[in-house]
Every structure is written in C-alpha cells, then in structure tokens.
Design a protein around this motif. Sequence first.
Motif, short mmCIF file in Angstrom:
data_model
loop_
_atom_site.label_atom_id
_atom_site.label_comp_id
_atom_site.label_asym_id
_atom_site.label_seq_id
_atom_site.Cartn_x
_atom_site.Cartn_y
_atom_site.Cartn_z
N SER A 1 0.81 -1.21 0.00
CA SER A 1 0.00 0.00 0.00
C SER A 1 0.85 1.26 0.00
CB SER A 1 -0.95 -0.01 1.19
OG SER A 1 -0.22 -0.02 2.39
N ALA A 2 2.11 1.17 0.43
CA ALA A 2 3.00 2.33 0.40
C ALA A 2 3.36 2.71 -1.02
CB ALA A 2 4.27 2.05 1.20
N LEU A 3 3.20 1.79 -1.96
CA LEU A 3 3.53 2.05 -3.35
C LEU A 3 2.28 2.25 -4.21
CD1 LEU A 3 6.36 -0.59 -3.81
CD2 LEU A 3 6.57 1.81 -3.19
N GLU A 4 1.12 2.23 -3.58
CA GLU A 4 -0.14 2.38 -4.31
C GLU A 4 -0.92 3.53 -3.67
OE1 GLU A 4 -2.55 -1.05 -6.14
OE2 GLU A 4 -3.48 -0.66 -4.20
N PHE A 5 -1.49 4.39 -4.52
CA PHE A 5 -2.14 5.59 -4.04
C PHE A 5 -3.59 5.63 -4.50
CE2 PHE A 5 2.35 6.28 -4.45
CZ PHE A 5 2.70 6.93 -3.28
N PRO A 6 -4.52 5.88 -3.57
CA PRO A 6 -5.94 5.96 -3.95
C PRO A 6 -6.20 7.22 -4.77
CG PRO A 6 -5.67 6.58 -1.66
CD PRO A 6 -4.31 6.13 -2.15
N LEU A 7 -7.24 7.17 -5.58
CA LEU A 7 -7.60 8.33 -6.39
C LEU A 7 -9.10 8.36 -6.63
CD1 LEU A 7 -8.28 7.39 -9.63
CD2 LEU A 7 -5.88 6.76 -9.44
N VAL A 8 -9.59 9.55 -6.96
CA VAL A 8 -10.98 9.74 -7.37
C VAL A 8 -10.92 10.65 -8.60
CG1 VAL A 8 -13.26 10.59 -6.76
CG2 VAL A 8 -11.83 9.52 -5.00
N LEU B 1 -0.19 4.75 -18.50
CA LEU B 1 -1.24 4.81 -17.49
C LEU B 1 -1.99 3.49 -17.38
CD1 LEU B 1 -2.63 8.43 -17.98
CD2 LEU B 1 -1.21 7.57 -16.10
N SER B 2 -2.17 2.79 -18.49
CA SER B 2 -2.87 1.50 -18.42
C SER B 2 -2.05 0.47 -17.64
CB SER B 2 -3.20 0.98 -19.82
OG SER B 2 -2.06 0.52 -20.49
N ARG B 3 -0.75 0.67 -17.54
CA ARG B 3 0.12 -0.24 -16.79
C ARG B 3 0.10 0.04 -15.29
NH1 ARG B 3 3.96 -3.09 -19.84
NH2 ARG B 3 5.30 -3.20 -18.00
N VAL B 4 -0.01 1.32 -14.90
CA VAL B 4 0.12 1.68 -13.49
C VAL B 4 -1.21 1.90 -12.77
CG1 VAL B 4 2.45 2.61 -13.79
CG2 VAL B 4 0.47 4.15 -13.96
N LEU B 5 -2.29 2.05 -13.51
CA LEU B 5 -3.61 2.18 -12.89
C LEU B 5 -4.03 0.78 -12.46
CD1 LEU B 5 -5.61 4.46 -12.33
CD2 LEU B 5 -6.74 3.91 -14.47
N THR B 6 -4.08 0.54 -11.17
CA THR B 6 -4.31 -0.81 -10.66
C THR B 6 -5.77 -1.13 -10.41
OG1 THR B 6 -3.96 -0.05 -8.39
CG2 THR B 6 -2.04 -0.95 -9.58
N ARG B 7 -6.58 -0.10 -10.24
CA ARG B 7 -7.99 -0.32 -9.94
C ARG B 7 -8.77 0.89 -10.41
NH1 ARG B 7 -10.40 1.29 -5.47
NH2 ARG B 7 -8.46 1.58 -4.36
N LEU B 8 -9.95 0.65 -10.97
CA LEU B 8 -10.85 1.73 -11.34
C LEU B 8 -12.28 1.21 -11.22
CD1 LEU B 8 -11.16 4.63 -12.23
CD2 LEU B 8 -11.01 3.87 -14.61
N TYR C 1 0.51 10.77 -11.81
CA TYR C 1 1.65 9.94 -12.18
C TYR C 1 2.95 10.71 -11.92
CZ TYR C 1 4.91 7.16 -14.88
OH TYR C 1 5.99 6.40 -15.25
N GLN C 2 3.00 11.95 -12.36
CA GLN C 2 4.20 12.77 -12.16
C GLN C 2 4.49 12.96 -10.68
OE1 GLN C 2 6.43 13.83 -14.37
NE2 GLN C 2 5.30 12.77 -15.95
N ARG C 3 3.46 13.25 -9.90
CA ARG C 3 3.65 13.51 -8.48
C ARG C 3 4.16 12.28 -7.73
NH1 ARG C 3 -1.96 15.50 -6.75
NH2 ARG C 3 -1.09 15.16 -4.68
N ILE C 4 3.58 11.12 -7.96
CA ILE C 4 3.98 9.96 -7.17
C ILE C 4 5.30 9.36 -7.64
CG2 ILE C 4 1.62 9.44 -6.50
CD1 ILE C 4 1.68 7.05 -8.37
N ASN C 5 5.67 9.63 -8.88
CA ASN C 5 6.91 9.04 -9.38
C ASN C 5 8.12 9.95 -9.26
OD1 ASN C 5 6.33 6.23 -10.37
ND2 ASN C 5 4.66 7.40 -11.28
N ARG C 6 7.94 11.18 -8.85
CA ARG C 6 9.08 12.05 -8.57
C ARG C 6 9.71 11.65 -7.25
NH1 ARG C 6 6.84 17.88 -9.38
NH2 ARG C 6 4.92 16.73 -9.44
N THR C 7 8.94 11.73 -6.17
CA THR C 7 9.47 11.39 -4.85
C THR C 7 8.46 10.61 -4.01
OG1 THR C 7 8.65 13.43 -3.86
CG2 THR C 7 10.90 13.47 -4.75
N GLY C 8 7.30 10.35 -4.58
CA GLY C 8 6.26 9.70 -3.79
C GLY C 8 5.43 10.70 -3.02
N ARG C 9 5.76 11.97 -3.17
CA ARG C 9 4.99 13.05 -2.53
C ARG C 9 5.20 14.33 -3.32
NH1 ARG C 9 9.05 12.76 2.46
NH2 ARG C 9 8.74 10.60 2.04
#
Length: 121
Positions: free
Chosen positions: A3-10, A57-64, A90-98
């Motif tokens: 879960s530390a490597l996966e981020f929820p989204l809406v 995006l189709s590779r990293v989007l884990t749930r929709l 994608y840009q935000r979480i892959n730069r530093t995770g924050r």
Amino acid sequence: MSSALEFPLVLPHGYCDSEGVLHREGAMRMATAFDEIAPLKDPRVQSNPGYLVVILLSRVLTRLGSLEFINPKTIEGLFACDLVYLQDMYQRINRTGRQHLLVACPHCSGEFEVEGPPPGE
C-alpha cells in the motif's frame, strides 16, 4: 503490491463503461523502470509518440471502480479532465512519492517548500 507504493484516487468525472456505469474511485501504483521502457517498443507509440501516456497509465492504474481489466482502450475512453488528472498524479507519485509546493509567507513574503497532500487527495 504494498500500500505504500499504491495511491488511492478519485477521478474528477469518471470512466463511463459500455453499460453506462461511471467508475471514479481507483488506485495507481508507482511505476517501475520497465513500465516506462516497455511501451517504447509498442508500434502504436512508435507511430504516435503521444500514445505513450495511454499505455503507461494503463500499466500503473491498478484499480478503477468495478472494472476487471484496465487496458489502453480504457484510458482512451477517459474524459480529457480525467486523463490530465492521472498524468499529474503519475508525475507527483513518481518524482518522490509526494509533492512539494513552493509557497510564500503572507507576513514576510519569504518563500519556502511545504509538503503537499498525498497523491490522489
């Protein structure tokens, strides 16, 4: 995946499937080097470099929502506002995770960085 490597989204609008069901809640994982390299071999990317984001995006989007599979056709069916939202996330979480934001103090006008909200919020 952790879960530390996966981020929820809406999504701002949501993906509307063939039955008219709107899917807005999901999750995105951090990308691997292979996620960024593999799409470069895809003929769709080679003929249209703009298609890279669709495959990535189709590779990293884990749930929709309740979708069983997320593939490039799913990403193609997103509204533009949702695509922009996912690209930004994608840009935000892959730069530093924050996210770090440059802000100015309202009293002294001095600038400094603060940590923004977690990706997806």
